[in-house]
Design an enzyme around this catalytic site. Structure first.
Site, PDB file in Angstrom:
ATOM      1  N   LYS A   1       0.068   4.736  -4.498  1.00 40.68           N
ATOM      2  CA  LYS A   1       0.436   3.343  -4.758  1.00 40.68           C
ATOM      3  C   LYS A   1       1.284   3.209  -6.020  1.00 40.68           C
ATOM      4  O   LYS A   1       1.280   2.165  -6.669  1.00 40.68           O
ATOM      5  CB  LYS A   1      -0.820   2.484  -4.883  1.00 40.68           C
ATOM      6  CG  LYS A   1      -1.533   2.252  -3.561  1.00 40.68           C
ATOM      7  CD  LYS A   1      -2.550   1.143  -3.702  1.00 40.68           C
ATOM      8  CE  LYS A   1      -3.187   0.836  -2.368  1.00 40.68           C
ATOM      9  NZ  LYS A   1      -4.086  -0.325  -2.456  1.00 40.68           N
TER      10      LYS A   1
ATOM     11  N   GLU B   1       0.858  -1.181   0.000  1.00 41.28           N
ATOM     12  CA  GLU B   1       0.000   0.000   0.000  1.00 41.28           C
ATOM     13  C   GLU B   1       0.898   1.236   0.000  1.00 41.28           C
ATOM     14  O   GLU B   1       2.113   1.132  -0.210  1.00 41.28           O
ATOM     15  CB  GLU B   1      -0.948  -0.047   1.206  1.00 41.28           C
ATOM     16  CG  GLU B   1      -1.802  -1.323   1.206  1.00 41.28           C
ATOM     17  CD  GLU B   1      -2.842  -1.381   2.313  1.00 41.28           C
ATOM     18  OE1 GLU B   1      -3.123  -0.341   2.937  1.00 41.28           O
ATOM     19  OE2 GLU B   1      -3.380  -2.478   2.556  1.00 41.28           O
TER      20      GLU B   1
END
Length: 390
Positions: free
Chosen positions: A54, A3
């Site tokens: 991301k 993430e």
């Protein structure tokens, strides 16, 4: 699954590991990767990295006098479910090193490798951040907050807050473990309507009578959801290591695991959202919880998943030998988490797209003889099917 914090830590690793290194030659791609070849060759160049949400941008910058003359080249990576960067000796390449940058002699013979076991990661040659992604929750907090509050009329906020948090148009960098930790700290039911949770923040203004230090103290003591979308990822970055992921070493993952309060923890409940993603929580799931689904509670540490097992949306196991029809009736139905819907920014676009098989049609002929079986076309391996947006 990597993430925002993991991408940020990866960029830090590349910059620190490659700061004093000079690379040279061609960029080498593995033969099994479906990603594009990288048309770059230079006798001497340096590598630097930056991250946004991301995504990670890798910049190859030729040194003065390097041959052949070459403009700098930027690549943008999305890590999919298992991407990471490793610096290794040239003769000890990891098995799943799908893109390799080699150092130039006479220094130590090393290789910076993009390693991706599941092969859902992707790189783009244009070097631009993917259109449609919102401001980064880590590095562009003010723009991120404004983008969310300005767009609360969007239909994405008709959905439960746990699903809205995976929408990368507004929460670029938030993924499955972060949404669980953020909602848990605020005791917000995951299936509460997103707009109901966020509308109150439009009216939140600190008192003008407070001093700057008092305003900062009040924000730290009573953070709202959008502030936690910034501060919780920062906590993971401050842990160091690589953050979440099965590629982390034991010490890396031990620090991360002790930091977790909700995600996969004993005593927590879980449900699947409409995209088949598991959300962990405590207490009431909220009014928009899926109908007819009972939450499951984690019972003890003995059953807590290992780093390798705690994957958000694993692909189904390899195809087993065919079974008889009667045996198939006794098998449990495959969990919905292994059958996610097609990817988009409206869901966290990290899980792989799982193809579904159609039912065989037709019956045996009235004579009782079987029809000749048609030859099956080769089905591409799931490991080779990446997503267009990771």
């Amino acid at each position: 699954m990597p993430e925002g914090p993991e991408l940020h830590l990866a960029s830090q690793f590349v910059n620190e590991a490659c700061r004093a290194l000079v690379f040279g030659g061609c960029v080498e791609k593995s033969s099994v990767s479906r990603n594009p070849e990288v048309p770059f060759e230079s006798s001497a160049y340096r590598i630097s990295a930056s991250a946004r949400g991301k995504e990670l941008r890798l910049t190859l910058s030729p040194l003065p006098g390097a041959q052949p003359p070459q403009e700098p080249l930027a690549l943008v990576f999305r890590f999919g479910m298992s991407g990471s960067f490793q610096l290794v000796p040239r003769g000890e390449l990891p098995r799943h090193a799908h893109l390799r940058f080699y150092t130039a002699p006479p220094g130590p013979q090393l290789a910076l490798c993009f390693v991706d076991i599941r092969r859902f990661g992707h790189w783009d040659l244009e070097g631009k951040w993917q259109p449609g992604r919102g401001p980064c929750v880590l590095q562009e907090y003010e723009q991120f907050r404004e983008n969310v509050l300005r767009n609360l009329s969007d239909k994405a906020f008709d959905r439960p807050i746990c699903e809205a948090l995976l929408d990368q148009r507004f929460f670029n960098g938030i993924g499955n473990y972060l949404r669980a930790e953020i909602l848990y700290r605020l005791k917000i039911p995951p299936f509460e309507k997103a707009r109901s949770v966020l509308e109150a923040l439009q009216q939140r203004r600190p008192s003008r009578e407070l001093t700057l230090s008092q305003k900062i103290k009040a924000k730290l003591q009573n953070p709202d959801l959008l502030e936690l979308c910034h501060s919780v990822p920062k906590e993971v970055v401050q842990l160091g290591g690589k953050g979440y992921g099965s590629e982390s070493g034991e010490e890396d993952f031990a620090a991360f695991r002790s930091w977790l309060r909700c995600y996969g923890m004993p005593g927590m409940s879980s449900l699947q959202d409409r995209h088949g993603r598991t959300i962990w929580f405590q207490g009431d799931p909220g009014p928009l919880a899926p109908k007819g689904r009972n939450s499951r509670k984690k019972k003890s540490k003995a059953t807590q998943p290992s780093p390798e097992d705690r994957v958000e949306d694993p692909p189904p196991p390899s195809k087993a030998p065919s079974r008889t029809r009667s045996a198939k009736r006794d098998l449990p139905e495959r969990p919905a988490a292994q059958r996610p819907e097609a990817n988009s920014f409206q869901q966290d676009p990290e899980a792989p797209k799982i193809p579904r098989k159609g039912r065989r049609k037709g019956r045996q002929a009235a004579s009782g003889q079987r029809r000749p079986r048609k030859a099956k076309a080769d089905t591409p391996s799931l490991e080779l099917e990446g997503t267009s947006a990771s």
